[in-house]
Design a protein around this motif. Structure first.
Motif, short mmCIF file in Angstrom:
data_model
loop_
_atom_site.label_atom_id
_atom_site.label_comp_id
_atom_site.label_asym_id
_atom_site.label_seq_id
_atom_site.Cartn_x
_atom_site.Cartn_y
_atom_site.Cartn_z
N PHE A 91 0.96 -1.16 -0.03
CA PHE A 91 -0.09 -0.21 0.14
C PHE A 91 0.98 1.13 0.02
O PHE A 91 1.74 1.38 0.73
CB PHE A 91 -0.94 -0.13 1.16
N TYR A 92 0.35 2.18 -0.82
CA TYR A 92 1.56 3.36 -1.11
C TYR A 92 1.68 4.02 0.25
O TYR A 92 0.79 4.09 1.12
CB TYR A 92 0.77 4.28 -2.09
N GLY A 93 2.74 4.49 0.48
CA GLY A 93 2.97 5.53 1.56
C GLY A 93 3.53 4.59 2.90
O GLY A 93 4.26 5.04 3.79
N ASP A 94 3.33 3.11 2.93
CA ASP A 94 3.71 2.43 4.12
C ASP A 94 5.16 2.41 4.22
O ASP A 94 5.82 2.10 5.15
CB ASP A 94 3.18 0.98 4.07
N GLU A 95 5.94 2.40 2.94
CA GLU A 95 7.47 2.74 2.96
C GLU A 95 7.93 3.74 3.85
O GLU A 95 9.13 4.09 4.00
CB GLU A 95 8.05 2.58 1.65
N LEU A 96 7.02 4.90 3.99
CA LEU A 96 7.41 6.00 4.62
C LEU A 96 6.73 6.02 6.40
O LEU A 96 6.82 6.84 6.89
CB LEU A 96 6.93 7.29 4.08
N LEU A 97 6.31 4.85 6.55
CA LEU A 97 5.74 4.63 7.86
C LEU A 97 4.67 5.73 8.33
O LEU A 97 4.46 6.25 9.23
CB LEU A 97 6.82 4.92 8.95
N LEU A 98 3.54 5.90 7.06
CA LEU A 98 2.63 6.88 7.47
C LEU A 98 1.57 6.03 8.41
O LEU A 98 1.59 4.85 8.57
CB LEU A 98 1.60 7.12 6.17
N THR A 99 1.10 6.94 9.24
CA THR A 99 0.09 6.31 10.44
C THR A 99 -1.17 6.77 10.10
O THR A 99 -1.52 7.50 9.30
CB THR A 99 0.52 7.23 11.59
N SER A 100 -2.10 6.21 11.08
CA SER A 100 -3.55 6.33 10.97
C SER A 100 -4.15 6.04 12.18
O SER A 100 -3.58 5.26 13.04
CB SER A 100 -4.27 5.51 9.79
N PRO A 101 -5.34 6.13 12.56
CA PRO A 101 -5.92 5.88 13.90
C PRO A 101 -6.02 4.05 13.80
O PRO A 101 -6.19 3.74 12.65
CB PRO A 101 -7.34 6.47 13.83
N PRO A 114 3.09 12.11 0.62
CA PRO A 114 3.78 13.60 0.98
C PRO A 114 4.82 13.75 -0.07
O PRO A 114 5.59 12.96 -0.51
CB PRO A 114 4.57 13.17 2.52
N GLY A 115 4.72 14.79 -0.75
CA GLY A 115 5.53 15.35 -1.87
C GLY A 115 4.95 15.76 -3.09
O GLY A 115 4.14 15.13 -3.52
N GLY A 116 5.36 16.94 -3.56
CA GLY A 116 4.61 17.41 -4.71
C GLY A 116 3.72 18.33 -4.59
O GLY A 116 3.20 19.19 -5.48
N SER A 119 2.34 22.84 0.11
CA SER A 119 2.17 22.82 1.36
C SER A 119 2.95 21.79 2.06
O SER A 119 3.26 21.95 3.24
CB SER A 119 0.86 22.83 2.07
N ASP A 120 3.66 21.04 1.32
CA ASP A 120 4.31 19.74 1.93
C ASP A 120 5.67 20.03 2.46
O ASP A 120 6.47 20.63 1.63
CB ASP A 120 4.57 18.65 0.81
N ALA A 121 6.03 19.77 3.76
CA ALA A 121 7.34 19.96 4.35
C ALA A 121 8.21 18.56 4.08
O ALA A 121 9.23 18.88 4.28
CB ALA A 121 7.20 20.30 5.77
N VAL A 122 7.27 17.59 3.56
CA VAL A 122 8.07 16.15 3.77
C VAL A 122 7.78 15.89 2.21
O VAL A 122 6.68 16.00 1.76
CB VAL A 122 7.39 15.25 4.56
N ASN A 123 8.85 15.16 1.70
CA ASN A 123 8.78 14.77 0.23
C ASN A 123 9.24 13.31 -0.01
O ASN A 123 10.52 13.10 0.44
CB ASN A 123 9.57 15.81 -0.57
N GLY A 124 8.45 12.39 0.16
CA GLY A 124 8.59 10.98 -0.18
C GLY A 124 9.53 10.50 -1.25
O GLY A 124 10.05 9.63 -1.24
N PHE A 125 9.50 11.55 -2.29
CA PHE A 125 10.41 11.20 -3.72
C PHE A 125 11.56 11.54 -3.68
O PHE A 125 12.68 10.79 -3.89
CB PHE A 125 9.49 12.04 -4.68
N THR A 126 11.78 12.78 -2.74
CA THR A 126 13.26 13.33 -2.88
C THR A 126 13.98 12.93 -1.51
O THR A 126 15.18 13.20 -1.19
CB THR A 126 13.42 14.84 -2.99
N GLN A 128 13.44 14.70 1.12
CA GLN A 128 13.14 16.01 1.97
C GLN A 128 12.46 15.83 3.14
O GLN A 128 11.03 15.59 3.08
CB GLN A 128 13.16 17.15 1.12
N GLY A 129 12.91 16.07 4.31
CA GLY A 129 12.19 15.99 5.74
C GLY A 129 11.80 14.73 6.22
O GLY A 129 11.12 14.83 7.24
N LEU A 130 12.32 13.73 5.50
CA LEU A 130 11.93 12.44 6.20
C LEU A 130 12.86 12.33 7.60
O LEU A 130 13.85 12.61 7.74
CB LEU A 130 12.26 11.24 5.24
N SER A 131 12.25 11.60 8.58
CA SER A 131 12.86 11.27 9.64
C SER A 131 13.87 10.20 9.42
O SER A 131 13.86 9.37 8.46
CB SER A 131 12.17 10.88 10.78
#
Length: 236
Positions: A91-101, A114-116, A119-126, A128-131
């Motif tokens: 599922f898209y975004g799980d490689e970035l450890l996206l969270t949900s309730p 995130p990215g593109g 208003s995004d401070a985090v960019n999963g493509f580049t 930028q801003g990833l922990s």
């Protein structure tokens, strides 16, 4: 015939068993035992390797959240997804450890990648801003599934697995001249695993290449697994 034309179907039972196997305390009918028993029932299906195993989708909580935001358990889930005798679905975004309730929340689960966006401070493509954790997770997914593309044992090979013992579960895949070994250690202490138990699946191998690190691991009578770890080796 019927089997060769059977469409791929979602394996909800194994998905549930994977989450339970990682989240629950281990017992004779809980935890890793559920994961072992779910795969042991493959004889119920005409062609189980055509089933699709998913770690999450648009109707489930995010995997990282479902596992209590525990990176060690998340890694175990991903390595199992890549090596189980199934077609993996990610599922898209799980490689970035996206969270949900933890309960169903379609809006949060299906949020923008995130990215593109302006208003995004985090960019999963580049990146930028990833922990640091997000970078580690993304690197693991990239290495794992790019390696899987050229791993013949995972594209229809024979499967052998062993009942969990001392919170350690072992799965072997063999095919195309390749043997792949996955070991999960859920224990909070290192485990020294007696390798004679896996003699049949090992086929005489006493070393392997760690798929994620590229390092060689060798063993004699036993192999030590770090606490709360997953080890994936290509045997040679």
């Amino acid at each position: 015939g019927y089997v060769s034309s059977m469409p791929s179907m979602m394996d909800f039972p194994l998905h549930g068993a994977l989450l339970a196997g990682l989240k629950e305390d281990d017992g004779h009918d809980s935890g890793l035992t559920k994961l072992y028993e779910a795969l042991a029932h493959d004889f119920l299906y005409p062609d189980p390797q055509r089933l699709v195993l998913f770690e999450g989708n648009h109707d489930t909580p995010r995997l990282f959240s479902a596992l209590g935001q525990d990176l060690a358990l998340w890694k175990m889930a991903l390595l199992y997804l890549a090596t189980a005798p199934r077609i993996p679905q990610f599922f898209y975004g799980d490689e970035l450890l996206l969270t949900s309730p933890a309960q169903r929340d379609d809006g949060r689960v299906r949020a923008d990648f995130p990215g593109g966006w302006a208003s995004d401070a985090v960019n999963g493509f580049t990146g930028q801003g990833l922990s640091a954790e997000q970078q580690e997770a993304q690197t693991l997914v990239r290495r794992l599934f790019n390696w899987r593309k050229s791993a013949p044992a995972l594209h229809g090979g024979r499967s052998t697995h062993y009942a969990p013992m001392d919170q350690v579960y072992a799965l072997f895949r063999q095919g195309g001249g390749q043997t792949v070994m996955l070991m999960l250690n859920k224990g909070r202490e290192p485990r020294r695993v007696e390798m004679s138990r896996f003699r049949e699946a090992l086929g005489g191998h006493s070393e392997g290449c760690d798929v994620l690190s590229g390092q060689t691991r060798r063993w004699g009578e036993s192999l030590e697994l770090p606490a709360r770890s997953a080890l994936l080796l290509e045997l040679r």
